[in-house]
Every structure is written in C-alpha cells, then in structure tokens.
Design a protein around this motif. Structure first.
Motif, short mmCIF file in Angstrom:
data_model
loop_
_atom_site.label_atom_id
_atom_site.label_comp_id
_atom_site.label_asym_id
_atom_site.label_seq_id
_atom_site.Cartn_x
_atom_site.Cartn_y
_atom_site.Cartn_z
N LEU B 18 -1.01 -9.80 -79.85
CA LEU B 18 -1.18 -9.83 -78.40
C LEU B 18 -2.19 -8.77 -77.99
O LEU B 18 -2.12 -7.63 -78.45
CB LEU B 18 0.18 -9.53 -77.76
N ASP B 19 -3.12 -9.17 -77.14
CA ASP B 19 -4.05 -8.19 -76.56
C ASP B 19 -3.71 -8.03 -75.09
O ASP B 19 -3.61 -9.03 -74.37
CB ASP B 19 -5.50 -8.67 -76.69
N VAL B 20 -3.50 -6.81 -74.65
CA VAL B 20 -3.22 -6.59 -73.22
C VAL B 20 -3.96 -5.35 -72.74
O VAL B 20 -4.39 -4.51 -73.53
CB VAL B 20 -1.72 -6.37 -72.92
N GLU B 21 -4.08 -5.28 -71.42
CA GLU B 21 -4.61 -4.08 -70.80
C GLU B 21 -3.47 -3.39 -70.06
O GLU B 21 -2.63 -4.05 -69.45
CB GLU B 21 -5.70 -4.45 -69.81
N THR B 22 -3.47 -2.09 -70.11
CA THR B 22 -2.39 -1.38 -69.44
C THR B 22 -2.96 -0.16 -68.72
O THR B 22 -3.92 0.44 -69.20
CB THR B 22 -1.32 -0.94 -70.45
N PRO B 23 -2.38 0.21 -67.57
CA PRO B 23 -2.78 1.47 -66.95
C PRO B 23 -2.51 2.61 -67.95
O PRO B 23 -1.52 2.55 -68.70
CB PRO B 23 -1.86 1.60 -65.74
N ALA B 24 -3.35 3.60 -67.92
CA ALA B 24 -3.24 4.68 -68.90
C ALA B 24 -1.89 5.38 -68.84
O ALA B 24 -1.40 5.87 -69.83
CB ALA B 24 -4.38 5.69 -68.69
N CYS B 25 -1.29 5.38 -67.66
CA CYS B 25 -0.06 6.15 -67.50
C CYS B 25 1.20 5.30 -67.72
O CYS B 25 2.31 5.82 -67.62
CB CYS B 25 -0.02 6.80 -66.13
N ALA B 26 1.07 3.99 -67.99
CA ALA B 26 2.26 3.14 -68.07
C ALA B 26 3.05 3.41 -69.33
O ALA B 26 2.50 3.64 -70.40
CB ALA B 26 1.85 1.67 -68.02
N THR B 27 4.37 3.37 -69.22
CA THR B 27 5.21 3.48 -70.41
C THR B 27 5.29 2.12 -71.10
O THR B 27 5.06 1.08 -70.49
CB THR B 27 6.64 3.92 -70.04
N LEU B 28 5.66 2.18 -72.36
CA LEU B 28 5.87 0.93 -73.10
C LEU B 28 6.97 0.11 -72.40
O LEU B 28 6.89 -1.11 -72.31
CB LEU B 28 6.26 1.25 -74.55
N LEU B 29 7.97 0.80 -71.89
CA LEU B 29 9.06 0.11 -71.18
C LEU B 29 8.51 -0.70 -70.01
O LEU B 29 8.82 -1.89 -69.87
CB LEU B 29 10.09 1.14 -70.69
N ASP B 30 7.70 -0.07 -69.16
CA ASP B 30 7.21 -0.80 -67.99
C ASP B 30 6.26 -1.93 -68.41
O ASP B 30 6.25 -2.99 -67.79
CB ASP B 30 6.53 0.15 -67.01
N LEU B 31 5.50 -1.69 -69.47
CA LEU B 31 4.62 -2.76 -69.95
C LEU B 31 5.44 -3.97 -70.41
O LEU B 31 5.17 -5.11 -70.02
CB LEU B 31 3.76 -2.25 -71.12
N LEU B 32 6.47 -3.72 -71.20
CA LEU B 32 7.27 -4.83 -71.75
C LEU B 32 8.08 -5.51 -70.65
O LEU B 32 8.09 -6.74 -70.53
CB LEU B 32 8.22 -4.30 -72.82
N ARG B 33 8.74 -4.71 -69.84
CA ARG B 33 9.73 -5.23 -68.90
C ARG B 33 9.07 -5.83 -67.66
O ARG B 33 9.43 -6.92 -67.22
CB ARG B 33 10.66 -4.07 -68.51
N ASP B 34 8.06 -5.14 -67.13
CA ASP B 34 7.47 -5.61 -65.88
C ASP B 34 6.25 -6.49 -66.10
O ASP B 34 6.11 -7.53 -65.46
CB ASP B 34 7.06 -4.41 -65.01
N ARG B 35 5.37 -6.07 -66.99
CA ARG B 35 4.12 -6.82 -67.15
C ARG B 35 4.31 -8.03 -68.05
O ARG B 35 3.76 -9.08 -67.81
CB ARG B 35 3.04 -5.91 -67.75
N LEU B 36 5.06 -7.87 -69.14
CA LEU B 36 5.15 -8.95 -70.12
C LEU B 36 6.43 -9.78 -69.97
O LEU B 36 6.66 -10.73 -70.71
CB LEU B 36 5.03 -8.39 -71.53
N GLY B 37 7.27 -9.40 -69.02
CA GLY B 37 8.45 -10.21 -68.71
C GLY B 37 9.52 -10.18 -69.79
O GLY B 37 10.39 -11.06 -69.83
N LEU B 38 9.48 -9.20 -70.67
CA LEU B 38 10.53 -9.10 -71.70
C LEU B 38 11.67 -8.28 -71.11
O LEU B 38 11.84 -7.10 -71.38
CB LEU B 38 9.97 -8.46 -72.97
#
Ligand code: FES
Ligand code: FES
Lengths: 733, 156
Positions: B18-38
């Motif tokens: 998977l290739d994604v872009e994330t804000p530099a300050c985002a946690t892995l938790l917020d990336l997975l839970r909010d951005r990727l819907g996991l």
C-alpha cells in the motif's frame, strides 16, 4: 448431545474487529470536533475570541454560548447555554475542522477571557455548607427506625468508626463519542450512550424537534459503568449544533483526560458509622452518617447508607446522607453505586465486632440475617444469602483457614477476610419485537443497549428458548430508537425488564403457530389441541403423542411471509415484595509487612441472583465486577489539585486500574435461587460483584498483619504507617 | 516530504502492499483508524497507556498511538482485520469466544494481537501470560478469561 454453553452472541464481530463503535461510523465529509476548556476552575466566561482560530488551516466552525442560545433551557443544556464556569476543565466552546490535528490547532488558538472567582476545590473546604438533599439515589436521604441513639447507649459493644473512600472514575475503554448528521430538520446521532431513548428525548427537547425526527443509534458500547448518560449529552449537543450549522457530519470523541471531568465520577465519601451489638453478636443499633461531594451545577448522592437499612436485621437504624458542593466534576452512579462504599464501611465494622466478641465473621452475619425487609416492612421476593455464606465458605475453605497472623509464604503474610454484598433490583418498562421468517430464523429487536453486559445474548436466548430455535438462527438488534423502546442500561435491570416483553411476544407467536398447525390438514399435528403443542429443537411437537414437524415446514406452508409479534411490559402497580440480590465474598490476600505491598491472591464468591439466563456470561459479569471492586479497594483515586482545581494525573499512568498482573484466581459459585415474584425469576448480576470485596480485602489485611485500614484505596502507607490509635474498641456494658 | 507537509509511505498492510500519504505529525493509529478505515484498531487513551491500539509490526506488538506513521515506511503491519474472519477465525479468536474473554469488546482486538505476539514469545506459565499482557487494559474485567484463552492456545 449437550449443546455446550451459549457463547456471547456478538463475540464473532468483536474478535474480528467488525463491531462498529460510535466514533467509527462512516460519514462522508466528516468534520472533527475538539472541545476548548475553561482557563479557570470557577468564574464566568466574558468572551470567546475565535479570530485567530478562524485563520488556522482547515477551521470550519466554532460553537460557544451565543451559538447555543437556540437550545431550550434545561439541566442538560445549562452548561452549553450559560457562561458560568463550575469546574476546571469545563468546556466553553467546541471547534470543528477538516481533520483532528487542524481542530486541535484551532482549539489552541481560541482565546477565552474569563472572570475568576475563588473555587472550592475540596469537600473539606466547605464542610460548614453541608446539606441534606431530598434523595440519595432513588431513596430518601434520611431514615430512622427505632431509636439508634438509645440502643447505642445501651449496647454491649459499640464499634464507632470513620471510613473514607476516594473519588473514582468509570473509565470505560471506549471514550464517549458522537458522529451526527442532519438531513434538513432530521438528525441521526450515533453515540455512546446507555440510553438511546433517553438521549433522543433530551435531543428532541433541546432542539425543539418531534421525537421521531431524531434517531439515536448505539449498537456497540465500549463499556459504560454508569458514565454514558446525561453528563455526556451537552457536549454531544454542541457537536450536533456544529453539524447543523456547517451542514456536514461532525465527530466528537472525548479524550481520556476528559473522562476524569466530563463523564461523571463516584463521589468520595466520609462515613461516620456506629454499630451496637449485644453479647451474642446481634445488632441492636446502627447509626450511619454519610458525607459526599456534589458539584455546583448538579446534585447527586449515592444511597451509601442503604446497606445499613437493608442488609441485616436490626431494630434501631438511623441513616443520613449529606452533600457538599464543590467546584469539581459532577458525581453520578458508578458500578455498584452506594453499595460499594457502603458495604466497605458496614462490613469492615462487623469484622471488628466479630473480632471483639470472639465470633466467627460468617457466624456473626448469619446471626444477623434479615428474613424480611425491615425498612419497607415487606417480605423479600427471594433471599438465599445464607446459602451464599455456606457455599462460599465451603469452597473457600473458610473453616480450615489458618489462625489470624499465622500464615505466611516467603515474604508474604497471608490473611483471609469476607463480606456480604447486595444490590436492590428495580424494573423498567420495556417493549420487544420478535419476527420469525419462513425459514424459521428469528429476529429479536429491542431499543436497549449492550455495553458488554450480555444484552444481545440474553435477549436472543430468551426468544430462542421460547420458540425452540437454535441460537445460530437468531439475529438480535439493539441500540436504535427505530426499534421498540427498551430499558436504559443501568442498575442491573436490563435482562429482567425485557424478559416479560419477550415472553409476551413469543407467547403470541406460539399461540398463532399452534392454531395454524392444528388446523392444517397437511401437518402431522392436525387435530391436536393447540395447548398440547410445544416448541423445541426447531420442531413443533405434541407433548402427549409422538407427533412433530419442523417449525420451518409449518411456516413455509402457513406463513410464507413470516410472523411478527410485539410484547410490552409495564411496571407492576403495587409492590408487595422487596427485590434484592445477594452474595458472600471471601478473599485471601498476601501482605508484605516490610514493603507494605498488598496482593489479592484468591477470591471465592457465591452469588444468589434469581434465575441465571447464561451462566458463562453471568460468571464473566461477576468476575468483572469483582475486579472493579479490587480497583476501588487497592488502586483507584482521583485527586483534585487544591490550588488550581484541576485533576492531577488525569491519565492511566497515574490513575491506576487493575491490570492482568494484578489478578487473583477467581472461583464463582452461582447459587440457585427461585423467585416467583420477578419476571422470569430473573435478577440483575452486574452490580453485585463490585461491592463487598473492598471490605473483604480490608478484613483479610487485618487477618494477615493485624492492621485495620478504613480508607480506600488501601495504599502502602496505610500498611506501613503508625497503627491507628482508634484500633481499640469502645465497650459499654 | 511534499509541500503541504505530507509524507509518502509504502506499507505492507495485512499482507497487501500500500502506498499512502500522511501528514508528518499523524500517528500510525490515526492513519489506520481514520484514514484507512481499519476501525478494529481502537483508541483508548492516545498516550500509550491502554493497549487498545495494539497492532503487529513485523510480527512484534506495538502501540500504534505511539508510532509516527511516517516512521513506519517499509513496515509490515497487521491489524485485527488481517488476523481472521468470521468464517475463518484465528485459533486465538476462537478461544476468546469459547472462554468469553470479552465483554464490551473494545479492548479485544488489542488483547488478541498482543496475545498472538506473546504466543510467539512462548510464555512458560500463567504468570508469564499475565505479566506479558499487562500493557493491555480491560475495564470490563475479562482478564482471567483472556489469560485462559491464551493459555489454551499456548497448550498450557
Ligand atoms: S490508545 Fe494507544 S495505548 Fe491507549
Ligand atoms: S472487554 Fe470491555 S474493556 Fe475489555
């Protein structure tokens, strides 16, 4: 072949991560909300300056007092309509933005100007303003039977002690959340609440909506324990205001720190207790005075002294609850409200009395067994507390325990202690709908909630058993105001309250099916008497003859569109009996006298709470409750900083809750109890485990090292400090 | 890093590249839970103190609220969604159901992932399981059943 225990209905969804909790509700175009907290602990907001916040990237809107004026005034909306600051950490505004980080940045940029007033940051700072509220819980704040003062003056033994318990917070693992979305004047609110219908009523009132225009959904709740009720609703409504103004869905999730301030707490208590006994160990008098905290914006008192009114037979009992208003967060019921701090006091005092009189603590309690409710003058609907003592003592090995102070294991001194527990049973009105499809699969619907208490499973099981359908064919739908109205999830009331509604709906279905079967020439049951048919193992069968047919076959022929029935149960008009569940908790502790460390090693508890619908889940509830009680006994204390009024250490590193490594072994006995006065013979099990265990632990510590601790949580310094000179007894003969 | 402070990442997520872009300050938790819907990854404290956000990174358990998403580039991450499905449960998931090792279920994904990683560390007795699981809080108090489920799968 035995089908084995019925496991939790929704467990598969939870172990695979498919159970969707409120914050996880998908909503395209979602805005994220963050609360802005007051800069002082008491005062008035003069201005909320959002100029700078509006310039931060991603900012969408801000809701503060002016924006909330359209809401109807009520106790729920007061905190968001009126600019009075009652406690440190109180939100004064809510900011929404395109993502969480942007909302946090915007919230930081809001400038709040406030006029500060001196805050009362502790109960002890306003003792002269203590007052007696009208009620404590659902009971009168004061009670008196007989003449306790005189009986104390004449008693053979008086144990007169002060007991103190700390502030606790509920801390469900799921923080409160809302995802809300307006379509015109209609709103859908996904939120963590123990009362979807209560939330809907509050929303409809505040926003001036017809109730049916607000839908509240709470399919899965990550715990509640009493805190997912109305204290959360003001902030939920602020998010709803933002959603309405922006025309976009909004999500607000409390932070863990906010669960210390915004969601409620178990009040601290200071309890002055005097018990008088005769030489045989019979209670002659109890005087129980409780002082607790409430906030400056709300009033709540647990029925802490209820234990003295109800648990034992005693002719002379006086109790009183008083409150002190402080600028601290608002207390509300928490796991075993009242009974947890109350049993700590009374059951500790009885242990002292037993020691002073040389009577075994179990025997002392048996001698004081209350065979009816002396406070209300009614019989108990059922009470097998004596059997709990017997079974619990036997399984614990109480009779063979070592003499006090005699047992050790390496650096540990071992001790045993016991206490009683109880919880009053109340009922709520409820409705339920049951739908049978042509393939004999079942859907059960009720607008109650499952916060981990097993409501999905209990509801499904009751309907499945009544219609003889296997659990694998049952779907349960809860937590939605589109469903028939169900009970709030509180006070161990759900299972017993929904039971008669499910029974009524399933009885109606059985009657219809029986009529269809006996009148159907294609059925092997044709010509039978309908009252002779029963439903089991997926069959409709005759109790008298050897005839049966699969339920699905009958349905396919006679009701291809399926059948549906609704049941409802109101509260009984007259209460002829008092309803109470009981238990006896036995504990073994290890105490390191040099380090002051206390470990609970073993808990054996016997509970009598009517008919147990699901032994597997009930046992989990009891163990979970006991663990909550261990937390209250040994770990949990919320502390307010006296200078700032803020909560100190508002996180899980400082506020300790029990973890895996703290676990003793548990042995739970489910004592059989028939109750013909309660629907389905059912009582609640949720609250029972969380009381009693605190006193049992304190009593076991005394047994191990000879030290009475009368303050919770019990900390190292309580074991190591100088002995309390009050440890002696006051004997008046 | 792109001009707006976003960082491009390559992850292997539940076995998929998977290739994604994330804000530099985002946690892995917020990336997975909010951005990727996991959303099987839970947020209980956002401060590393509860274990609800536990995921596996290269088979080891980490608290995703303490991991910067940007620091996980190239990592192989497993969430509860990658462990088993209703029709094909992992043995520990099945053991959780049998032992009733959950009540509200909010801590459960974290407990299971932590338990799977612990099993790989071959705990020798119940005390070792309790110790090794103590970073995963459960307010409902499902602890004894959780330990029983892990012990069963561990053959203890
Ligand atoms: S959310 Fe990460 S440890 Fe609590
Ligand atoms: S099951 Fe509710 S927090 Fe663990």
């Amino acid at each position: 072949m035995s089908p084995g225990p019925v496991t939790r209905w929704e467990a598969g969804l939870k172990v695979t991560g498919q159970a969707v909790f409120a914050a996880e509700t998908p909503a395209p175009g979602l805005l994220y909300a963050v609360l802005v907290e007051a800069p002082v602990g008491c005062g008035t907001v003069l201005a909320v300056d959002a100029a700078q916040a509006r310039r931060t990237p991603g900012f969408a809107d801000l809701i503060s007092y002016p924006e909330a004026q359209g809401l109807k005034p009520s106790s729920v909306t007061a905190l968001i309509r009126e600019p009075t600051i009652h406690f440190a950490g109180q939100p004064v505004a809510l900011v929404v933005a395109e993502n969480l980080a942007a909302a946090q940045a915007a919230a930081r940029a809001v400038r709040v100007e406030a006029e500060a007033r001196p805050a009362i940051a502790a109960l002890g700072q306003a003792l002269d303003q203590a007052y007696t509220p009208a009620t404590a819980g659902r009971n009168p704040a004061e009670s008196r039977r007989g003449d306790a003062a005189r009986a104390l003056a004449e008693a053979h033994l008086v144990v007169r002690r002060r007991y103190e318990t700390a502030v606790n917070n509920h801390h469900p693992m799921e923080p409160h959340a809302v995802v809300c979305c307006w379509e015109g004047d209609r709103v859908t609110v996904h939120t963590s609440t123990q009362a979807v219908f209560g939330a809907r009523a509050a929303i409809a009132h505040a926003f001036g909506l017809p109730a049916e225009d607000a839908r509240v959904v709470s399919r899965f709740l990550g715990g509640g324990f009493g805190c997912k009720g109305q204290l959360w609703w003001p902030w939920m409504m602020q998010a709803m205001l933002a959603a309405r103004r922006t025309g976009r869905p909004v999500r607000l999730e409390l932070t863990r720190a906010q669960l210390f301030t915004l969601a409620g707490r178990r009040s601290e208590t200071v309890q002055e207790l005097a018990v008088g006994l005769d030489a045989d160990g019979r209670l002659t008098a109890i005087d129980h005075q409780v002082l607790a905290q409430t906030s400056t914006h709300g009033e709540y008192a647990d029925t802490t002294a209820g234990v003295s009114r109800w648990l034992y037979a005693c002719p002379n009992v006086t109790t009183r609850h008083r409150l002190v208003r402080t600028n601290e967060p608002q207390p509300i019921p928490m796991r075993a409200p009242g009974t947890a701090p109350g049993t700590f006091a009374l059951e500790s005092a009885l242990d002292e009395a037993a020691a002073a009189l040389g009577i075994d603590p179990v025997d002392l309690r048996v001698r004081n067994h209350g065979d009816h409710d002396q406070e209300a003058g009614r019989p108990w609907s059922s009470k097998r507390l004596l059997e709990c003592y017997r079974v619990g003592a036997e399984r614990f090995g109480w009779a063979h325990r070592p003499a006090a102070g005699a047992a050790g294991d390496g650096r540990w001194r071992l001790g045993s202690g016991m206490a009683s527990t109880f919880y009053a049973q109340h009922l709520q009105p409820s409705r339920a709908r049951v739908r049978l499809a042509a393939d004999a699969s079942l859907v059960v619907q009720c607008g109650t909630q499952d916060m981990g208490n097993g409501a999905y499973t209990a509801l499904g099981q009751m309907a499945a058993e009544a219609l003889g359908v296997p659990m694998s064919r049952v779907t349960v739908e809860l937590g939605d105001t589109l469903l028939p109205q169900g009970p709030i999830s509180a006070g161990s009331q759900v299972t017993v309250s929904i039971s008669p509604a499910v029974a009524m709906a399933t009885a109606e279905l059985r009657a219809i099916l029986a009529q269809l079967a006996v009148a159907d020439q294609a059925s092997p049951l044709a010509g039978q008497r309908p009252e002779d048919l029963d439903f089991a193992d997926g069959l409709v069968r005759s109790r008298t003859g050897n005839v049966a047919e699969p339920l699905a076959d009958l349905l396919a022929r006679q009701a291809p569109a399926g059948l549906e029935a609704e049941g409802s149960a109101d509260l009984p008009q007259v209460q002829t009996h008092s309803f109470m569940s009981h238990g006896a908790v036995f504990v073994e502790v290890g105490v390191d006298p040099d380090l002051g460390e206390v470990r609970v090693r073993r808990v054996c508890a016997a509970f009598a709470a009517g008919r147990i619908v699901n032994p597997l889940l009930a046992t989990s509830q009891y163990v979970g409750g006991l663990i909550g009680g261990i937390g209250m006994a040994l770990h949990e204390r919320t502390v307010t900083d006296l200078a700032s009024g803020r909560i100190l250490g508002d996180n899980f590193a400082d506020y300790l809750i029990p973890v895996h490594a703290d676990m003793p072994t548990f042995d739970i006995a489910l004592v059989h109890e028939d109750d013909t006065h309660l629907p389905g013979g059912i009582k609640g099990v949720g609250m029972l485990g969380t009381a009693g265990v605190q006193a049992a632990i304190a009593n076991a510590i005394f047994d191990a090292v000879g030290r009475r601790v009368r303050r919770l949580p019990i900390r190292i310094e309580d074991i190591l400090g100088h002995p309390d000179p009050r440890d002696g007894f006051e004997t008046l003969t | 890093m792109s001009d707006d402070g976003r960082i491009a990442l390559s992850l292997t997520l539940n076995g998929r590249a998977l290739d994604v872009e994330t804000p530099a300050c985002a946690t892995l938790l917020d990336l997975l839970r909010d951005r990727l819907g996991l959303t099987g990854v839970k947020k209980g404290c956002d401060m590393g103190a509860c274990g609800a956000c536990t995921v596996l990174m290269g088979g080891r358990r980490i608290k995703s609220c303490l991991a910067l998403a940007a620091a996980c580039d190239g990592g192989a991450i497993t969430t509860i969604e990658g462990i088993g499905t209703l029709d094909d449960l992992h043995p520990l998931q099945a053991a959780f159901i049998r032992h009733d090792a959950l009540q509200c279920g909010y801590c459960t994904p974290g407990q299971i992932l932590s338990g799977i990683a612990l099993l790989a560390e071959t705990p020798k007795d119940l005390a070792a399981i309790r110790e090794g699981m103590s970073g995963n809080l459960c307010r409902c108090g499902a602890y004894p059943n959780i330990v029983a489920a892990i012990a069963e799968v561990a053959g203890l």
